[in-house]
Design an enzyme around this catalytic site. Structure first.
Site, PDB file in Angstrom:
ATOM      1  N   MET A   1     -11.675  -6.052   4.878  1.00 33.73           N
ATOM      2  CA  MET A   1     -10.925  -5.129   5.739  1.00 33.73           C
ATOM      3  C   MET A   1     -10.633  -5.829   7.063  1.00 33.73           C
ATOM      4  O   MET A   1     -11.556  -6.265   7.757  1.00 33.73           O
ATOM      5  CB  MET A   1     -11.724  -3.854   6.008  1.00 33.73           C
TER       6      MET A   1
ATOM      7  N   ASP B   1      -6.806  -6.641   3.816  1.00 30.77           N
ATOM      8  CA  ASP B   1      -6.179  -5.317   3.905  1.00 30.77           C
ATOM      9  C   ASP B   1      -6.230  -4.790   5.331  1.00 30.77           C
ATOM     10  O   ASP B   1      -7.311  -4.562   5.870  1.00 30.77           O
ATOM     11  CB  ASP B   1      -6.952  -4.386   2.949  1.00 30.77           C
TER      12      ASP B   1
ATOM     13  N   HIS C   1      -1.182  -1.108  -4.292  1.00 28.07           N
ATOM     14  CA  HIS C   1      -2.467  -0.783  -3.668  1.00 28.07           C
ATOM     15  C   HIS C   1      -2.519   0.725  -3.394  1.00 28.07           C
ATOM     16  O   HIS C   1      -1.605   1.293  -2.789  1.00 28.07           O
ATOM     17  CB  HIS C   1      -2.593  -1.577  -2.367  1.00 28.07           C
TER      18      HIS C   1
ATOM     19  N   MET D   1     -12.271   4.515  -0.509  1.00 29.13           N
ATOM     20  CA  MET D   1     -12.972   4.685   0.776  1.00 29.13           C
ATOM     21  C   MET D   1     -13.665   6.038   0.717  1.00 29.13           C
ATOM     22  O   MET D   1     -13.305   6.986   1.418  1.00 29.13           O
ATOM     23  CB  MET D   1     -11.952   4.590   1.927  1.00 29.13           C
TER      24      MET D   1
ATOM     25  N   ASP E   1      -4.829   3.721  -1.818  1.00 29.46           N
ATOM     26  CA  ASP E   1      -5.946   4.003  -0.914  1.00 29.46           C
ATOM     27  C   ASP E   1      -6.455   5.424  -1.081  1.00 29.46           C
ATOM     28  O   ASP E   1      -5.735   6.382  -0.809  1.00 29.46           O
ATOM     29  CB  ASP E   1      -5.495   3.829   0.540  1.00 29.46           C
TER      30      ASP E   1
ATOM     31  N   MET F   1      -9.136   8.166   0.235  1.00 25.17           N
ATOM     32  CA  MET F   1     -10.014   8.457   1.382  1.00 25.17           C
ATOM     33  C   MET F   1     -10.566   9.875   1.251  1.00 25.17           C
ATOM     34  O   MET F   1      -9.818  10.797   0.913  1.00 25.17           O
ATOM     35  CB  MET F   1      -9.216   8.360   2.677  1.00 25.17           C
TER      36      MET F   1
ATOM     37  N   HIS G   1      -8.354   1.298  -4.080  1.00 29.75           N
ATOM     38  CA  HIS G   1      -9.332   1.012  -3.023  1.00 29.75           C
ATOM     39  C   HIS G   1     -10.003   2.331  -2.629  1.00 29.75           C
ATOM     40  O   HIS G   1      -9.389   3.193  -2.012  1.00 29.75           O
ATOM     41  CB  HIS G   1      -8.558   0.393  -1.840  1.00 29.75           C
TER      42      HIS G   1
ATOM     43  N   SER H   1       0.837  -1.205   0.000  1.00 31.75           N
ATOM     44  CA  SER H   1       0.000   0.000   0.000  1.00 31.75           C
ATOM     45  C   SER H   1       0.866   1.246   0.000  1.00 31.75           C
ATOM     46  O   SER H   1       1.599   1.512   0.947  1.00 31.75           O
ATOM     47  CB  SER H   1      -0.910   0.003   1.226  1.00 31.75           C
TER      48      SER H   1
HETATM   49  C1  DX5 Z   1      -6.575   1.299   5.559  1.00 29.32           C
HETATM   50  C2  DX5 Z   1      -6.120   1.056   4.138  1.00 29.32           C
HETATM   51  C3  DX5 Z   1      -5.007   0.108   4.035  1.00 29.32           C
HETATM   52  C4  DX5 Z   1      -3.742   0.539   4.689  1.00 29.32           C
HETATM   53  C5  DX5 Z   1      -3.066  -0.703   5.175  1.00 29.32           C
HETATM   54  O1  DX5 Z   1      -7.737   2.020   5.565  1.00 29.32           O
HETATM   55  O2  DX5 Z   1      -7.177   0.549   3.363  1.00 29.32           O
HETATM   56  O3  DX5 Z   1      -4.756  -0.270   2.682  1.00 29.32           O
HETATM   57  O4  DX5 Z   1      -2.868   1.256   3.843  1.00 29.32           O
HETATM   58  O5  DX5 Z   1      -2.000  -0.327   5.950  1.00 29.32           O
HETATM   59  P1  DX5 Z   1      -1.335  -1.284   7.019  1.00 29.32           P
HETATM   60  O6  DX5 Z   1      -0.769  -2.453   6.257  1.00 29.32           O
HETATM   61  O7  DX5 Z   1      -0.274  -0.401   7.595  1.00 29.32           O
HETATM   62  O8  DX5 Z   1      -2.388  -1.691   8.009  1.00 29.32           O
HETATM   63 ZN    ZN Z   2      -6.651  -0.325   1.304  1.00 28.16          ZN
END
Ligand code: DX5
Ligand code: ZN
Length: 218
Positions: free
Chosen positions: A137, A175, A33, A68, A35, A37, A66, A8
């Site tokens: 998750m 994840d 990956h 969110m 993320d 948000m 991904h 990620s």
């Molecule tokens: C959290 C993200 C993850 C995050 C994982 O909301 O969706 O992808 O980057 O990070 P680690 O591996 O540090 O938990």
């Molecule tokens: Zn993620």
């Protein structure tokens, strides 16, 4: 199929994003990956289209995006243009999941659905055959570096059964809180792709950690 890893980029050093992506290019990482948000669906804001476009410019591996965010369907074309290869939306953020999944696939991307820790895998029963990926998750979404929730193993087993019973080809991705102590058991339980942020990027040798997580066997 072989086991995959998707580091990620959220945990990368953004002041040198290009070289962080190049490090992943030359590692055993399978996907990158990404993320996204929005500060509404989750209590944090990460980055948007200009940053994803730059990651795409450097990346030689598929971008596993991904989302969110609320109203994800408003932005599918923009994520496609920015470089998403796999686009995952949250079950909890989309009222018309079938329509949304179809729209992602029509744009030529693989379609994934993510489940928050409290959302049962069984809720995917009537759409599982349309999905390319289910993202479980294993932390509450919003932040890297959180503690892995151990009920995830039960959920993976239930999802695996649902996939097998339905004949779906969906891959299982996990994840959050993934590291060298749980990767072997996760792959053994049925995970196809592990996402790892903090454990990779906080390591002295991220490439070595990617290799070790990926080759972990129970
Ligand atoms: C959290 C993200 C993850 C995050 C994982 O909301 O969706 O992808 O980057 O990070 P680690 O591996 O540090 O938990
Ligand atoms: Zn993620």
């Amino acid at each position: 199929m072989s086991k995959l890893i998707a580091p990620s980029i959220l945990s990368a050093d953004f002041s040198k994003l290009g070289s962080e992506v190049e490090m992943l290019n030359s590692s055993e990482a399978d996907w990158i990956h990404v993320d996204v948000m929005d500060g509404v669906f989750v209590p944090n804001i990460s980055f948007g289209f200009p940053v994803i476009e730059k990651i795409k410019e450097y990346a030689t591996k598929p971008l596993d995006v991904h989302l969110m965010i609320i109203n994800p369907d408003h932005y599918f074309e923009k994520f496609k243009s920015a470089g998403a290869d796999i686009l995952t939306i949250h079950y909890e953020a989309e009222t018309h999941l079938h329509r949304a999944v179809s729209a992602i696939k029509e744009l030529g991307m693989k379609a994934g659905v993510a489940l928050n820790p409290h959302t049962p895998a069984a809720l995917l029963e009537d759409i599982i055959h349309d999905l390319d990926l289910v993202l479980i998750m294993s932390v509450n979404p919003g932040f890297g570096g959180q503690k892995f929730i151990s009920n995830t193993y039960n959920k993976i087993s239930r999802l695996k059964k649902l996939i097998n019973d339905s004949g779906s080809k969906a891959l299982i991705e996990v994840d959050g809180g993934v590291n060298l102590t749980n990767s072997a058991k996760l792959y053994k339980t049925g995970v196809d792709i592990l996402v790892a942020g903090n454990s990779v990027f906080s390591s002295v040798s991220p490439k070595q950690t990617i290799k070790e997580i990926k080759s972990a066997r129970w």
